[in-house]
Design a protein around this motif. Structure first.
Motif, PDB file in Angstrom:
ATOM      1  N   ILE A 136      19.172  -5.788  -4.667  1.00 38.00           N
ATOM      2  CA  ILE A 136      17.793  -6.122  -5.011  1.00 38.00           C
ATOM      3  C   ILE A 136      17.165  -6.968  -3.909  1.00 38.00           C
ATOM      4  CG2 ILE A 136      16.372  -7.489  -6.598  1.00 38.00           C
ATOM      5  CD1 ILE A 136      18.046  -6.423  -8.881  1.00 38.00           C
ATOM      6  N   VAL A 137      17.917  -7.934  -3.402  1.00 44.71           N
ATOM      7  CA  VAL A 137      17.394  -8.777  -2.323  1.00 44.71           C
ATOM      8  C   VAL A 137      17.113  -7.924  -1.087  1.00 44.71           C
ATOM      9  CG1 VAL A 137      17.964 -10.666  -0.741  1.00 44.71           C
ATOM     10  CG2 VAL A 137      18.493 -10.882  -3.168  1.00 44.71           C
ATOM     11  N   GLU A 138      18.020  -7.004  -0.764  1.00 42.65           N
ATOM     12  CA  GLU A 138      17.810  -6.125   0.387  1.00 42.65           C
ATOM     13  C   GLU A 138      16.571  -5.246   0.193  1.00 42.65           C
ATOM     14  OE1 GLU A 138      21.519  -4.059   0.855  1.00 42.65           O
ATOM     15  OE2 GLU A 138      22.498  -5.803   1.763  1.00 42.65           O
ATOM     16  N   LYS A 139      16.362  -4.769  -1.028  1.00 42.03           N
ATOM     17  CA  LYS A 139      15.192  -3.942  -1.317  1.00 42.03           C
ATOM     18  C   LYS A 139      13.910  -4.758  -1.151  1.00 42.03           C
ATOM     19  CE  LYS A 139      13.408  -0.699  -4.708  1.00 42.03           C
ATOM     20  NZ  LYS A 139      13.611  -0.036  -5.979  1.00 42.03           N
ATOM     21  N   MET A 140      13.922  -6.006  -1.630  1.00 44.65           N
ATOM     22  CA  MET A 140      12.745  -6.863  -1.485  1.00 44.65           C
ATOM     23  C   MET A 140      12.459  -7.139  -0.010  1.00 44.65           C
ATOM     24  SD  MET A 140      13.193  -9.451  -4.805  1.00 44.65           S
ATOM     25  CE  MET A 140      13.326 -10.833  -3.752  1.00 44.65           C
ATOM     26  N   VAL A 141      13.506  -7.426   0.761  1.00 48.00           N
ATOM     27  CA  VAL A 141      13.334  -7.690   2.190  1.00 48.00           C
ATOM     28  C   VAL A 141      12.797  -6.449   2.887  1.00 48.00           C
ATOM     29  CG1 VAL A 141      14.577  -8.165   4.337  1.00 48.00           C
ATOM     30  CG2 VAL A 141      15.025  -9.547   2.315  1.00 48.00           C
ATOM     31  N   SER A 183      10.960  -4.088   1.538  1.00 48.41           N
ATOM     32  CA  SER A 183       9.560  -3.930   1.141  1.00 48.41           C
ATOM     33  C   SER A 183       8.660  -4.862   1.938  1.00 48.41           C
ATOM     34  CB  SER A 183       9.385  -4.207  -0.353  1.00 48.41           C
ATOM     35  OG  SER A 183      10.085  -3.254  -1.109  1.00 48.41           O
ATOM     36  N   ILE A 184       9.091  -6.093   2.106  1.00 46.78           N
ATOM     37  CA  ILE A 184       8.304  -7.057   2.884  1.00 46.78           C
ATOM     38  C   ILE A 184       8.209  -6.611   4.333  1.00 46.78           C
ATOM     39  CG2 ILE A 184       8.278  -9.437   3.767  1.00 46.78           C
ATOM     40  CD1 ILE A 184       9.494 -10.243   1.012  1.00 46.78           C
ATOM     41  N   ASP A 185       9.311  -6.101   4.868  1.00 47.22           N
ATOM     42  CA  ASP A 185       9.319  -5.599   6.242  1.00 47.22           C
ATOM     43  C   ASP A 185       8.351  -4.430   6.394  1.00 47.22           C
ATOM     44  OD1 ASP A 185      10.312  -5.554   8.934  1.00 47.22           O
ATOM     45  OD2 ASP A 185      11.511  -3.792   8.397  1.00 47.22           O
ATOM     46  N   MET A 213       5.653  -3.851   4.584  1.00 48.35           N
ATOM     47  CA  MET A 213       4.282  -4.363   4.517  1.00 48.35           C
ATOM     48  C   MET A 213       3.876  -5.002   5.838  1.00 48.35           C
ATOM     49  SD  MET A 213       3.700  -5.839   0.664  1.00 48.35           S
ATOM     50  CE  MET A 213       5.023  -7.028   0.717  1.00 48.35           C
ATOM     51  N   ALA A 214       4.789  -5.760   6.445  1.00 56.93           N
ATOM     52  CA  ALA A 214       4.486  -6.394   7.728  1.00 56.93           C
ATOM     53  C   ALA A 214       4.263  -5.337   8.796  1.00 56.93           C
ATOM     54  CB  ALA A 214       5.613  -7.334   8.125  1.00 56.93           C
ATOM     55  N   SER A 215       5.090  -4.282   8.794  1.00 60.72           N
ATOM     56  CA  SER A 215       4.940  -3.203   9.772  1.00 60.72           C
ATOM     57  C   SER A 215       3.607  -2.493   9.587  1.00 60.72           C
ATOM     58  CB  SER A 215       6.080  -2.197   9.642  1.00 60.72           C
ATOM     59  OG  SER A 215       7.306  -2.800   9.966  1.00 60.72           O
ATOM     60  N   ALA A 216       3.240  -2.218   8.339  1.00 58.88           N
ATOM     61  CA  ALA A 216       1.966  -1.549   8.064  1.00 58.88           C
ATOM     62  C   ALA A 216       0.797  -2.405   8.549  1.00 58.88           C
ATOM     63  CB  ALA A 216       1.835  -1.262   6.573  1.00 58.88           C
ATOM     64  N   GLY A 217       0.877  -3.700   8.341  1.00 57.72           N
ATOM     65  CA  GLY A 217      -0.170  -4.594   8.824  1.00 57.72           C
ATOM     66  C   GLY A 217      -0.257  -4.600  10.341  1.00 57.72           C
ATOM     67  N   PHE A 218       0.897  -4.601  10.995  1.00 53.58           N
ATOM     68  CA  PHE A 218       0.938  -4.591  12.460  1.00 53.58           C
ATOM     69  C   PHE A 218       0.342  -3.295  13.002  1.00 53.58           C
ATOM     70  CE2 PHE A 218       3.305  -3.770  16.455  1.00 53.58           C
ATOM     71  CZ  PHE A 218       2.882  -4.874  17.176  1.00 53.58           C
ATOM     72  N   VAL A 219       0.724  -2.159  12.436  1.00 48.04           N
ATOM     73  CA  VAL A 219       0.214  -0.864  12.884  1.00 48.04           C
ATOM     74  C   VAL A 219      -1.294  -0.790  12.675  1.00 48.04           C
ATOM     75  CG1 VAL A 219       0.233   1.614  12.353  1.00 48.04           C
ATOM     76  CG2 VAL A 219       2.385   0.392  12.599  1.00 48.04           C
ATOM     77  N   THR A 220      -1.759  -1.236  11.518  1.00 49.20           N
ATOM     78  CA  THR A 220      -3.194  -1.204  11.216  1.00 49.20           C
ATOM     79  C   THR A 220      -3.969  -2.096  12.176  1.00 49.20           C
ATOM     80  OG1 THR A 220      -2.692  -0.787   8.889  1.00 49.20           O
ATOM     81  CG2 THR A 220      -4.901  -1.596   9.402  1.00 49.20           C
ATOM     82  N   GLU A 221      -3.445  -3.275  12.426  1.00 48.60           N
ATOM     83  CA  GLU A 221      -4.122  -4.200  13.347  1.00 48.60           C
ATOM     84  C   GLU A 221      -4.236  -3.589  14.739  1.00 48.60           C
ATOM     85  OE1 GLU A 221      -3.691  -8.752  15.112  1.00 48.60           O
ATOM     86  OE2 GLU A 221      -2.211  -7.983  13.692  1.00 48.60           O
TER      87      GLU A 221
END
Length: 117
Positions: free
Chosen positions: A50-55, A57-59, A61-69
Motif C-alpha cells: 500500500i505504501v509503495e502504491k501511494m508513493v 501515485s504521488i510520483d 502526479m509529480a511527473s504529470a505536473g512536470f510534463v504539463t509545466e
C-alpha cells in the motif's frame, strides 16, 4: 482484609480529572475513542504494497505536473516566436510528428473522459 490506599491528588491530577469528566459528560470521549480506532485501523492496514502504491501515485502526479509545466512553457515560447497560424498553417503543423503525438494524446484523453461520463 483489604487495605485502603489513599492517593494525594495534585493540582495536575485534578485538572486531568476535570477534563476527562467534561469529555465523558459531553460524549466527546466516544468521538476520541472512534478516532483512535480509525487511526489504529489505518496503521494495521498500512502494508508495504500500500505504501509503495501511494508513493507510485504521488510520483505519477509529480511527473504529470512536470510534463504539463514543460509543455506550457514550450507552447508560450512558440506562441511568442511565431504569429498566429492561418488555417493552412494549422494543417502544416499536422506534418510534425510531435504535433500528431500530442493531438492523438489529447483525443485519447478526451475519449477516456467521455467513457467515464
Amino acid at each position: 482484609m483489604s487495605e485502603e490506599i489513599k492517593v494525594q491528588k495534585t493540582a495536575a491530577m485534578q485538572e486531568i480529572e476535570d477534563k476527562m469528566t467534561m469529555l465523558v459528560q459531553t460524549g466527546r470521549i466516544d468521538n476520541l475513542i472512534d478516532l483512535l480506532a480509525v487511526v489504529s485501523d489505518q496503521i494495521e492496514m498500512t502494508t508495504t504494497p500500500i505504501v509503495e502504491k501511494m508513493v507510485h501515485s504521488i510520483d505519477n502526479m509529480a511527473s504529470a505536473g512536470f510534463v504539463t509545466e514543460n509543455a506550457v512553457r514550450y507552447a508560450k515560447r512558440e506562441s511568442v516566436k511565431n504569429e498566429v497560424p492561418s488555417l493552412f498553417g494549422m494543417l502544416k503543423l499536422l506534418r510534425d510528428e510531435d504535433t500528431r503525438k500530442g493531438l492523438a494524446f489529447m483525443l485519447n484523453l478526451t475519449k477516456g473522459i467521455g467513457k467515464q461520463m
